[in-house]
Every structure is written in structure tokens, then in C-alpha cells.
Design a protein around this motif. Structure first.
Motif, PDB file in Angstrom:
ATOM      1  N   ILE A 240      37.211  42.874  19.696  1.00 42.53           N
ATOM      2  CA  ILE A 240      36.922  43.319  18.337  1.00 42.53           C
ATOM      3  C   ILE A 240      37.883  44.432  17.971  1.00 42.53           C
ATOM      4  CG2 ILE A 240      35.185  44.329  16.821  1.00 42.53           C
ATOM      5  CD1 ILE A 240      33.076  43.051  18.561  1.00 42.53           C
ATOM      6  N   ILE A 241      38.641  44.225  16.924  1.00 40.94           N
ATOM      7  CA  ILE A 241      39.566  45.236  16.431  1.00 40.94           C
ATOM      8  C   ILE A 241      38.948  45.863  15.195  1.00 40.94           C
ATOM      9  CG2 ILE A 241      41.913  45.704  15.646  1.00 40.94           C
ATOM     10  CD1 ILE A 241      41.706  44.725  18.525  1.00 40.94           C
ATOM     11  N   THR A 242      38.682  47.145  15.223  1.00 43.41           N
ATOM     12  CA  THR A 242      38.049  47.832  14.098  1.00 43.41           C
ATOM     13  C   THR A 242      39.059  48.732  13.406  1.00 43.41           C
ATOM     14  OG1 THR A 242      37.377  49.752  15.381  1.00 43.41           O
ATOM     15  CG2 THR A 242      35.913  47.865  15.446  1.00 43.41           C
ATOM     16  N   ASP A 243      38.619  49.295  12.285  1.00 44.72           N
ATOM     17  CA  ASP A 243      39.498  50.168  11.519  1.00 44.72           C
ATOM     18  C   ASP A 243      39.780  51.482  12.221  1.00 44.72           C
ATOM     19  OD1 ASP A 243      39.619  48.290   9.566  1.00 44.72           O
ATOM     20  OD2 ASP A 243      37.975  49.132   8.371  1.00 44.72           O
ATOM     21  N   THR A 244      39.071  51.739  13.336  1.00 40.97           N
ATOM     22  CA  THR A 244      39.308  52.987  14.053  1.00 40.97           C
ATOM     23  C   THR A 244      40.613  52.933  14.846  1.00 40.97           C
ATOM     24  OG1 THR A 244      38.024  52.170  15.937  1.00 40.97           O
ATOM     25  CG2 THR A 244      36.836  53.434  14.264  1.00 40.97           C
ATOM     26  N   GLU A 245      41.182  51.733  15.038  1.00 43.11           N
ATOM     27  CA  GLU A 245      42.450  51.624  15.740  1.00 43.11           C
ATOM     28  C   GLU A 245      43.569  52.029  14.788  1.00 43.11           C
ATOM     29  OE1 GLU A 245      44.485  48.676  18.956  1.00 43.11           O
ATOM     30  OE2 GLU A 245      42.918  47.915  17.651  1.00 43.11           O
ATOM     31  N   PRO A 246      44.350  53.044  15.120  1.00 49.81           N
ATOM     32  CA  PRO A 246      45.292  53.599  14.145  1.00 49.81           C
ATOM     33  C   PRO A 246      46.476  52.686  13.873  1.00 49.81           C
ATOM     34  CG  PRO A 246      45.583  54.643  16.281  1.00 49.81           C
ATOM     35  CD  PRO A 246      44.399  53.738  16.408  1.00 49.81           C
ATOM     36  N   ASN A 247      46.767  52.503  12.588  1.00 51.93           N
ATOM     37  CA  ASN A 247      48.018  51.894  12.144  1.00 51.93           C
ATOM     38  C   ASN A 247      48.331  50.563  12.821  1.00 51.93           C
ATOM     39  OD1 ASN A 247      48.433  54.233  10.575  1.00 51.93           O
ATOM     40  ND2 ASN A 247      49.349  55.280  12.343  1.00 51.93           N
ATOM     41  N   CYS A 248      47.354  49.686  12.917  1.00 55.82           N
ATOM     42  CA  CYS A 248      47.623  48.362  13.478  1.00 55.82           C
ATOM     43  C   CYS A 248      48.145  47.459  12.374  1.00 55.82           C
ATOM     44  CB  CYS A 248      46.362  47.764  14.103  1.00 55.82           C
ATOM     45  SG  CYS A 248      46.708  46.299  15.119  1.00 55.82           S
ATOM     46  N   PHE A 249      49.117  46.637  12.697  1.00 58.41           N
ATOM     47  CA  PHE A 249      49.773  45.787  11.708  1.00 58.41           C
ATOM     48  C   PHE A 249      48.825  44.686  11.227  1.00 58.41           C
ATOM     49  CE2 PHE A 249      50.078  43.714  15.702  1.00 58.41           C
ATOM     50  CZ  PHE A 249      50.227  42.368  15.475  1.00 58.41           C
ATOM     51  N   SER A 250      49.245  43.924  10.242  1.00 56.88           N
ATOM     52  CA  SER A 250      48.431  42.848   9.670  1.00 56.88           C
ATOM     53  C   SER A 250      49.232  41.558   9.602  1.00 56.88           C
ATOM     54  CB  SER A 250      47.966  43.216   8.253  1.00 56.88           C
ATOM     55  OG  SER A 250      47.168  44.383   8.260  1.00 56.88           O
ATOM     56  N   LEU A 251      48.522  40.453   9.628  1.00 52.79           N
ATOM     57  CA  LEU A 251      49.139  39.146   9.439  1.00 52.79           C
ATOM     58  C   LEU A 251      49.445  38.952   7.959  1.00 52.79           C
ATOM     59  CD1 LEU A 251      46.893  36.923  11.778  1.00 52.79           C
ATOM     60  CD2 LEU A 251      48.871  38.339  12.365  1.00 52.79           C
ATOM     61  N   GLN A 252      50.442  38.122   7.658  1.00 54.94           N
ATOM     62  CA  GLN A 252      50.868  37.939   6.261  1.00 54.94           C
ATOM     63  C   GLN A 252      50.714  36.504   5.781  1.00 54.94           C
ATOM     64  OE1 GLN A 252      54.891  39.621   6.497  1.00 54.94           O
ATOM     65  NE2 GLN A 252      54.172  41.496   5.523  1.00 54.94           N
ATOM     66  N   ALA A 253      51.361  35.558   6.431  1.00 54.52           N
ATOM     67  CA  ALA A 253      51.347  34.181   5.930  1.00 54.52           C
ATOM     68  C   ALA A 253      51.350  33.205   7.106  1.00 54.52           C
ATOM     69  CB  ALA A 253      52.575  33.929   5.041  1.00 54.52           C
ATOM     70  N   PRO A 254      50.698  32.037   6.916  1.00 49.86           N
ATOM     71  CA  PRO A 254      49.901  31.646   5.756  1.00 49.86           C
ATOM     72  C   PRO A 254      48.699  32.575   5.575  1.00 49.86           C
ATOM     73  CG  PRO A 254      50.326  29.778   7.235  1.00 49.86           C
ATOM     74  CD  PRO A 254      50.704  31.003   7.961  1.00 49.86           C
ATOM     75  N   PRO A 255      48.234  32.752   4.338  1.00 46.10           N
ATOM     76  CA  PRO A 255      47.103  33.663   4.123  1.00 46.10           C
ATOM     77  C   PRO A 255      45.836  33.146   4.786  1.00 46.10           C
ATOM     78  CG  PRO A 255      47.608  32.424   2.136  1.00 46.10           C
ATOM     79  CD  PRO A 255      48.712  32.149   3.096  1.00 46.10           C
ATOM     80  N   ASP A 256      44.902  34.041   5.031  1.00 44.14           N
ATOM     81  CA  ASP A 256      43.655  33.674   5.681  1.00 44.14           C
ATOM     82  C   ASP A 256      42.929  32.601   4.858  1.00 44.14           C
ATOM     83  OD1 ASP A 256      41.634  33.707   7.532  1.00 44.14           O
ATOM     84  OD2 ASP A 256      40.631  35.467   6.697  1.00 44.14           O
ATOM     85  N   ASP A 323      56.868  47.036  28.472  1.00 46.16           N
ATOM     86  CA  ASP A 323      56.350  46.723  29.800  1.00 46.16           C
ATOM     87  C   ASP A 323      55.296  45.618  29.773  1.00 46.16           C
ATOM     88  OD1 ASP A 323      54.257  48.029  28.617  1.00 46.16           O
ATOM     89  OD2 ASP A 323      54.063  49.607  30.122  1.00 46.16           O
ATOM     90  N   GLY A 324      55.053  45.026  28.587  1.00 45.20           N
ATOM     91  CA  GLY A 324      54.113  43.923  28.480  1.00 45.20           C
ATOM     92  C   GLY A 324      52.686  44.325  28.192  1.00 45.20           C
ATOM     93  N   THR A 325      52.386  45.620  28.133  1.00 45.14           N
ATOM     94  CA  THR A 325      51.023  46.057  27.837  1.00 45.14           C
ATOM     95  C   THR A 325      50.772  45.983  26.333  1.00 45.14           C
ATOM     96  OG1 THR A 325      51.736  48.365  27.701  1.00 45.14           O
ATOM     97  CG2 THR A 325      50.928  47.575  29.833  1.00 45.14           C
ATOM     98  N   PRO A 326      49.540  45.623  25.924  1.00 43.39           N
ATOM     99  CA  PRO A 326      49.255  45.459  24.498  1.00 43.39           C
ATOM    100  C   PRO A 326      49.127  46.787  23.768  1.00 43.39           C
ATOM    101  CG  PRO A 326      47.274  45.057  25.779  1.00 43.39           C
ATOM    102  CD  PRO A 326      48.387  45.254  26.766  1.00 43.39           C
ATOM    103  N   ILE A 327      49.600  46.818  22.530  1.00 47.98           N
ATOM    104  CA  ILE A 327      49.407  47.974  21.648  1.00 47.98           C
ATOM    105  C   ILE A 327      48.146  47.768  20.822  1.00 47.98           C
ATOM    106  CG2 ILE A 327      50.398  49.333  19.767  1.00 47.98           C
ATOM    107  CD1 ILE A 327      53.160  48.474  20.732  1.00 47.98           C
ATOM    108  N   CYS A 328      48.072  46.654  20.104  1.00 44.78           N
ATOM    109  CA  CYS A 328      46.887  46.308  19.335  1.00 44.78           C
ATOM    110  C   CYS A 328      47.012  44.860  18.900  1.00 44.78           C
ATOM    111  CB  CYS A 328      46.702  47.227  18.129  1.00 44.78           C
ATOM    112  SG  CYS A 328      48.000  47.065  16.871  1.00 44.78           S
ATOM    113  N   THR A 329      45.893  44.299  18.449  1.00 47.62           N
ATOM    114  CA  THR A 329      45.850  42.918  17.963  1.00 47.62           C
ATOM    115  C   THR A 329      45.432  42.912  16.500  1.00 47.62           C
ATOM    116  OG1 THR A 329      45.261  42.088  20.163  1.00 47.62           O
ATOM    117  CG2 THR A 329      44.811  40.636  18.282  1.00 47.62           C
TER     118      THR A 329
END
Length: 412
Positions: A240-256, A323-329
Motif C-alpha cells: 500500500i502506497i499512501t500519501d505519506t510517502e514523500p514525492n513519489c512519482f505518478s503514472l501518466q499513460a495510458p490513463p487509469d 543498487d537495485g533497492t526500491p525507492i517507491c512504487t
């Protein structure tokens, strides 16, 4: 004096360079395995032999040697690389190779029957099976070929595992179902490990107890609910990715929620993420199968025909550090598409209707889809249903009365 010292210095440097040049290039050492903890019938066959022979504790195997166990046989194999392999009853595997890789040694095995448990100590292990290659780069992986169904099952108790192009991790498993009619394996199915799967690990691997306890602790550990929002409590099965995760990018296209064509080139795009060196893109099909692709760009162009099924798909992107570690989803998007034209080829020559012998029924009251290949690789052609033959009632026989005898015909 200065000239003498300079000559000595030059001679010393030359000798050092010559010595270093003569050093052999590091290579992977020949892979061997030591057998221990034997029980029941355990045999091995060297690459030069044609028959199996019994073994004893302390015997060693080398590359291209095979180990097999009987119905009551078990054995532990300690590889020279530090990896432990535990072989279950009714199993047969080959010690294929040991090569140098970027992250250490890459060991290759071939499983032809039964079940093996791999406890990795650095590097990686690839296991060749009839359905493909299963890999582990972490710690604990089990690979099994079911003796009855021939299904291939891969469980990942802990670490980074992959099979069928899908990456999976702690407490997950992948199953490839075998179609005996076609001799082919279906697409990989990703699931959570069951209690029975965990029990197999505990019964065969004392080393697995600590990992199992950690997984249980992770599942039962309470998670504090933030007071500023009503976000659901994360579980071990949901990211679960919530708004508390700072400055995480967003998907663009195709739109949801987009509806895209059944075939053709589709470009998936997303915003750049600060600090990201690459992006992992995961597509999930309507049936739950996943395909994972990695790119260094913020877009991915692909022919949508690689997803032949019709229905709703989801896609999500994870930003990765160098190094392959995740930043955010980023928050996942969904898209829908019709069935691919590849699934609706022309009907076979001379075929005008579907019959019960070769039909795949989507709706008993609707036209059927004639399956002209296999259930694991379906290619359906839409044809009308074969009409049910009507029975014509047989005519009712009529009785013709016999003529009455005349008086002259009576016996005297």
C-alpha cells in the motif's frame, strides 16, 4: 650513486610488473558436492558411467554427476560454493555447472524428477526444469516436479526468486500446470505459500525454522495506524502506497481505466523519480499471472499482442536505486482490452460447426469457440453450435386381420 639507485628502482618496478602479469586470472573453481545425512536408498552416477551405484556419507560428486533417491531416500549435498541442497525422496538431479558471475558464483542444476531444497550461500543458483529455469538470488528456494501431475512448483521461503519471467519473494510460490493432452506447460500462476508448503520446508530443513518464525512474526506484528489518515493497515500480502510517502512519482499513460485496442503498439509512460537509476514495470493479467520488465527510461513501448487475453489488466512501476533497492512504487493503473485477434484465427478447412469433442464453451446457449490447439495455448474460432439431431418417430405398424375360412375349408 643516483644512477645506481635509479637502476635498482627501475629493476624493482619491472620485476613487480612481471610478477603481476604472471598471476593467473581468477576463475570459478571446479564445483564439487559432499554427501551427508543419508537415509534410505541414495545412489549416484558419474558422467562417465551408465549405471547408478550406492553411496556413503562423505562421498563426493562433481560436475555432470547425477544423484537419485528412492521412495525412502534423503540426502544433503554441501556444494563447495557453500550452498546446501537437500534432496527429497523419489528425486533425480544433475550438478550441471559452476561459473563466475558479477554477483559471485552462478551454479546450475537440472531437476528431472522429485523435489530439491536450495539454501544459498552467496551468488545464485539456476534450476532447469521441464517448464523452464527457476532462479534464486538470496537464500531459500524449493523446486518440485509433481510425480503424478508433472506440474512444476517453485516456492520462495526467503530471498529473491524468479521463474517464468516473474520475480517473487518471501512466502510466495509459482505453479506451472502441465497439460497431458498437448505436452505443454501453462503460464505461471503466482500465489501465497500455503501452510502445507511451509510444513514441507520445516520437515526437510532444520535451517528453515528461523526463517519461518521471522515470516510468522512479520505477519502477526501489529502495525500502527496513522492518526492523520484512515489508510488501511498494510499486510504481508499487500503493498500500500499512501500519501505519506514523500514525492513519489505518478503514472501518466495510458490513463487509469483506459480501453485500448486488441493489438498494436502501446506506450506506457510515467514521471521521473528523483534518485532512480531504473524502473521495474509489472503487468498483472486478468488471471493473476505477472510479467516483469525493467527499463532505465520513463516509458516502455510494447505490442499489446503479448497480452492475448481479453479483460482488465493492471500495471505498476517501482523506481529502483542503482543498487537495485526500491525507492517507491507509483499508484497502479488499470486498462482493459478485447481478446487479441491472434485468438480468433480462421476456422480449419472444412469445419463449419463446433462439436462437443472440440468445443470450448463460453456460454452453453451461445455460439461456441472451437479450440483448435490446446487449453494452454488457445486459438479459438467462433463457429455456430452443431444442431442437436432430432429423432423422427418410427411409424406405428398396423395389423391386417386374417381372412375367415369358408365352410369348405373346415376339416371334415
Amino acid at each position: 650513486m643516483k644512477s645506481t639507485r635509479r637502476n635498482i628502482l627501475l629493476l624493482t618496478v619491472s620485476l613487480l610488473l612481471l610478477t603481476s602479469a604472471c598471476q593467473p586470472t581468477p576463475t570459478a573453481s571446479p564445483l564439487t558436492g559432499t554427501l551427508s545425512e543419508l537415509s534410505g536408498r541414495v545412489e549416484f552416477k558419474s558422467a562417465a558411467e551408465t549405471t547408478f551405484q550406492s553411496v556413503e556419507a562423505g562421498d563426493m560428486i562433481q560436475v555432470n554427476d547425477q544423484v537419485q533417491t528412492g521412495d525412502d531416500g534423503r540426502v544433503r549435498v554441501d556444494l563447495s560454493s557453500g550452498t546446501i541442497i537437500r534432496v527429497a525422496p523419489s528425486s533425480l538431479f544433475t550438478l550441471a555447472s559452476n561459473e563466475t558471475a558479477e554477483d559471485g558464483l552462478a551454479t546450475k542444476l537440472k531437476l528431472e524428477l522429485g523435489r530439491i531444497f536450495i539454501i544459498l550461500s552467496g551468488g545464485s543458483v539456476d534450476v532447469e526444469t521441464p517448464s523452464g529455469v527457476a532462479s534464486v538470488r538470496g537464500s531459500y528456494m524449493m523446486v518440485e516436479i509433481d510425480p503424478v501431475t508433472q506440474d512444476v512448483i517453485v516456492t520462495c521461503l526467503e530471498g529473491n526468486c524468479s521463474a517464468g519471467g516473474i520475480n517473487f519473494a518471501d512466502g510466495q510460490k509459482i505453479t506451472f500446470h502441465y497439460d497431458s493432452a498437448t505436452g505443454k506447460y501453462g503460464p505461471p500462476i503466482l500465489e501465497e505459500m500455503t501452510e502445507e508448503d511451509f510444513q514441507l520446508w520445516l520437515e526437510n530443513n532444520p535451517e528453515a525454522r528461523q526463517i519461518y518464525n521471522q515470516i510468522l512474526a512479520g505477519k502477526s506484528a501489529p502495525t500502527a495506524t496513522p492518526t492523520s489518515s484512515a489508510s488501511p493497515t498494510p499486510t504481508s500480502q499487500t503493498t500500500i502506497i499512501t500519501d505519506t510517502e514523500p514525492n513519489c512519482f505518478s503514472l501518466q499513460a495510458p490513463p487509469d481505466g483506459a480501453l485500448i485496442n486488441a493489438s498494436g503498439l502501446v506506450t506506457f509512460t510515467w514521471e521521473p523519480q528523483e534518485g532512480a537509476a531504473s524502473y521495474e514495470v509489472v503487468f498483472t493479467s486478468p488471471g493473476g499471472a505477472q510479467n516483469t520488465l525493467v527499463t532505465t527510461s520513463t516509458s516502455l513501448a510494447n505490442f499489446i499482442d503479448i497480452f492475448p487475453l481479453g479483460g482488465t489488466y493492471s500495471w505498476e512501476v517501482t523506481a529502483l536505486r542503482a543498487d537495485g533497492t526500491p525507492i517507491c512504487t507509483a499508484k497502479a493503473f488499470a486498462f482493459s482490452k478485447p481478446v487479441s485477434p491472434a485468438l480468433e484465427p480462421p476456422a480449419p478447412s472444412g469445419k463449419t460447426v463446433c462439436t462437443q469433442d472440440d468445443a470450448q464453451w463460453s456460454n452453453p446457449s451461445a455460439p461456441c469457440y472451437c479450440n483448435i490447439e490446446s487449453s494452454n495455448n488457445p486459438r479459438y474460432c467462433k463457429l455456430p453450435v452443431e444442431p442437436t439431431p432430432t429423432k423422427t418417430p418410427a411409424p406405428t405398424p398396423t395389423k391386417t386381420p386374417l381372412p375367415s375360412p369358408t365352410p369348405s375349408e373346415y376339416p371334415q
